[in-house]
Design a protein around this motif. Structure first.
Motif, mmCIF file in Angstrom:
data_model
loop_
_atom_site.group_PDB
_atom_site.id
_atom_site.type_symbol
_atom_site.label_atom_id
_atom_site.label_comp_id
_atom_site.label_asym_id
_atom_site.label_seq_id
_atom_site.Cartn_x
_atom_site.Cartn_y
_atom_site.Cartn_z
ATOM 1 N N HIS A 371 0.817 -1.213 0.000
ATOM 2 C CA HIS A 371 0.000 0.000 0.000
ATOM 3 C C HIS A 371 0.850 1.262 0.000
ATOM 4 C CE1 HIS A 371 0.932 -0.554 4.238
ATOM 5 N NE2 HIS A 371 0.632 0.714 4.417
ATOM 6 N N HIS A 372 2.133 1.135 0.411
ATOM 7 C CA HIS A 372 3.022 2.305 0.396
ATOM 8 C C HIS A 372 3.511 2.613 -1.015
ATOM 9 C CE1 HIS A 372 3.280 2.931 4.683
ATOM 10 N NE2 HIS A 372 3.486 1.641 4.852
ATOM 11 N N ARG A 377 -1.248 5.675 -4.971
ATOM 12 C CA ARG A 377 -0.762 6.496 -3.855
ATOM 13 C C ARG A 377 0.338 7.448 -4.307
ATOM 14 N NH1 ARG A 377 -0.480 6.964 1.589
ATOM 15 N NH2 ARG A 377 1.559 7.385 2.524
ATOM 16 N N LYS A 378 1.235 6.960 -5.139
ATOM 17 C CA LYS A 378 2.337 7.803 -5.600
ATOM 18 C C LYS A 378 1.843 8.968 -6.439
ATOM 19 C CE LYS A 378 4.864 4.488 -7.373
ATOM 20 N NZ LYS A 378 6.003 3.808 -8.018
ATOM 21 N N ARG A 381 0.122 11.508 -4.155
ATOM 22 C CA ARG A 381 1.122 12.262 -3.398
ATOM 23 C C ARG A 381 1.810 13.286 -4.288
ATOM 24 N NH1 ARG A 381 5.091 8.708 0.030
ATOM 25 N NH2 ARG A 381 5.469 7.790 -2.014
ATOM 26 N N TYR A 417 -6.198 12.501 -10.883
ATOM 27 C CA TYR A 417 -5.502 12.712 -9.615
ATOM 28 C C TYR A 417 -5.446 14.192 -9.274
ATOM 29 C CZ TYR A 417 -4.057 7.877 -10.316
ATOM 30 O OH TYR A 417 -4.055 6.519 -10.516
ATOM 31 N N SER A 442 -2.454 13.712 2.838
ATOM 32 C CA SER A 442 -1.974 12.468 2.243
ATOM 33 C C SER A 442 -1.612 11.401 3.266
ATOM 34 C CB SER A 442 -0.728 12.742 1.388
ATOM 35 O OG SER A 442 -1.049 13.561 0.301
#
Length: 543
Positions: A371-372, A377-378, A381, A417, A442
């Motif tokens: 999940h990181h 997510r990227k 962010r 996004y 975030s």
């Protein structure tokens, strides 16, 4: 014989005060060369010399008044005193000799390093934190020795760097370069050796002591860099930049017995110290050359790619973010361009997969890091960071920075996004009344110093700057779409519609008027009046 004693007595009255004068001079010189040697170089020979001088002085006084001290005793004391005088002066001269100081403490450093590695090899392998107490009791002698030796190499380390800094202060730049290869590289190699073979033991058993040594090395390199930058020693700047990049710590990983999950243990403190010092080095370099900043960041990224585990990409992203904020604050578009490119590279790097594969070879764990590192997510962010950076640039009236960031955002980030981030920022502000921050929107784990990655928006101007940013992003996206320049495939609903976010028509018209024909200031062709007139979707009335 009495005349002889009177001559000796007279000589003592001259030499003893003179010796103190010489010693005070040497003391001050030692403080200039390396303040850590001030107490260390006052050796036993100096103490014995002072003691013998006092005794000899008293014996002659007693002999002159009472005449019962044997001549042979006084003569032997005089011979001893002369011998000690010569040795003391030699010692004083050696203590203020730059080359002598470096050689002496460099030899001590190498010797202590060998002893540390020898003792570490005797300690049983420590694979999990819970085994620490058992290992400590079984290997007490070796553990205790390493603790003392780590303190010693920290002292040696400080003296070597302080002496090297003195060479720069005395404008011995040519000699500095030769000494750098001989002395400083030995210290850098030592940390590299510890990283490769012994870091886990050092951190679990000697965390604070090793941190002291590691932190000291980083800070001393930063001092060398600052002095080299101030005095325009470009060749030395390059050497120190290369050294700083090599000082990156590997990531130490252990498995938790209870859950079996993968966790990072023990050296978050080291990583934060490293990133903090790298950023402070960037602040030093920014005043002189953004090219050197870019070189340092590139070397840090390259070291990350080459290392066994090293720091996670999100740490590099935070470093890039801190440097982007510095670029915006200084209105340095050259550095902003370089650092934004570094941010993009750190965001889209494939290092995570490589790291995961390597870690799987060492310990088993479930996919708890997925999940990181997933692409959603990227991108979120990245969108968050770029939009907040645009808002900050507008707040500071640094238009070139704002225009550049708008163009990068619209080109590199998928419209959905961008839309999600904008809606998130607007909702966040409407709910709380306070400006958004990266960590709040975030949920980033900001391991790197938060003070370096905080946007510090003014709550009085944030709403206006946010709305102006939204308008500029919308105009740029419309321009790219009309000219078939959009990089990403997307559905119409995925793109932001400015009138759905800013519902006040008069405010929309005002914002449009504020940015029209400012294409030169922002470096955005989309802001030319002719391009603005080709799209009227965001206001009800024609322009």
């Amino acid at each position: 014989m009495d005349i002889f004693y009177e001559d000796i007595f007279y000589l003592l009255r001259i030499i003893i005060p003179l010796s103190f004068t010489v010693y005070i001079f040497a003391y001050n010189e030692r403080k200039e060369i390396s303040y850590s040697t001030v107490n260390k170089d006052f050796l036993s020979i100096n103490k014995i010399y002072i003691l013998v001088s006092i005794i000899l002085f008293m014996l002659i006084m007693i002999h002159q008044h009472y005449n019962f001290v044997p001549h042979l005793v006084i003569i032997m004391m005089i011979v001893s005193w002369v011998f000690l005088l010569v040795l003391a002066y030699i010692n004083i001269l050696k203590s203020i000799n730059l080359y002598g100081v470096l050689d002496r403490y460099s030899k001590q450093f190498k010797s202590n390093k060998k002893k540390i590695i020898k003792n570490l090899n005797k300690i049983n392998d420590i694979q999990i934190y819970e085994e620490l107490n058992e290992n400590a009791s079984n290997n007490y002698h070796e553990i205790n020795n390493v603790e003392k030796l780590l303190n010693k190499i920290t002292e040696n380390n400080n003296i070597i760097y302080q002496t090297m800094l003195s060479k720069l202060k005395y404008n011995l730049s040519t000699d500095f370069n030769e000494s750098y290869e001989k002395y400083i590289n030995e210290i850098i190699t030592t940390i590299d050796d510890f990283n490769a073979e012994h870091l886990e033991k050092l951190l679990i058993v000697y965390g604070d002591t090793y941190y002291k040594f590691y932190s000291s090395t980083l800070k001393k390199n930063k001092l060398l860099l600052n002095h080299a930058v101030v005095n325009n020693y470009s060749d030395i700047v390059e050497k120190v930049i290369a050294s700083l990049s090599k000082l990156s710590p590997n990531v130490v990983n252990v498995a938790s017995i209870e859950t079996g999950e993968f966790i990072k243990k023990g050296n978050n403190k080291l990583i934060n110290e490293y990133l903090t010092n790298i950023f402070e080095a960037i602040e030093i370099l920014e005043n002189k050359s953004s090219t050197d900043v870019n070189n340092l960041v590139k070397l840090v990224a390259q070291k990350e790619e080459q290392s066994k585990f090293y720091i996670e990409s999100k740490d590099l992203i935070n470093l890039s973010l801190a440097t982007i904020l510095l670029s915006i604050e200084k209105n340095n578009t050259k550095m902003l361009t370089d650092m934004t490119n570094s941010l993009l590279e750190a965001t889209y790097t494939n290092k995570e997969n490589k790291t995961k594969q390597l870690l799987n070879q060492k310990i088993k764990f479930e996919d708890s890091l997925d999940h990181h590192f997933n692409i959603i997510r990227k991108n979120i962010r990245l969108a968050d960071i770029l939009i907040l950076s645009i808002i900050k640039s507008i707040e500071l009236s640094h238009y070139r920075c704002a225009g550049f960031l708008v163009k990068v955002l619209c080109k590199e980030v998928h419209p959905k996004y961008i839309k999600n981030s904008i809606i998130k920022f607007v909702d966040e502000y409407e709910k709380s009344g306070f400006p958004a921050t990266v960590d709040s929107v975030s949920s980033l784990e900001m391991e790197f110093n938060n003070t370096k990655t905080n946007f510090n928006f003014s709550k009085f101007s944030y709403e206006y700057c946010l709305q102006k940013s939204i308008m500029m992003i919308y105009v740029q996206q419309e321009y790219l779409e009309r000219n078939n320049l959009m990089k990403h495939n997307y559905k119409g609903a995925e793109k932001i519609e400015v009138h759905n976010v800013i519902t006040d028509i008069s405010q929309l018209s005002y914002l449009r008027e504020k940015i029209t024909d400012l294409h030169k200031e922002y470096g955005m062709l989309s802001l030319k009046r002719t391009n603005m007139e080709s799209n009227n979707n965001y206001v009800e009335q024609p322009y």
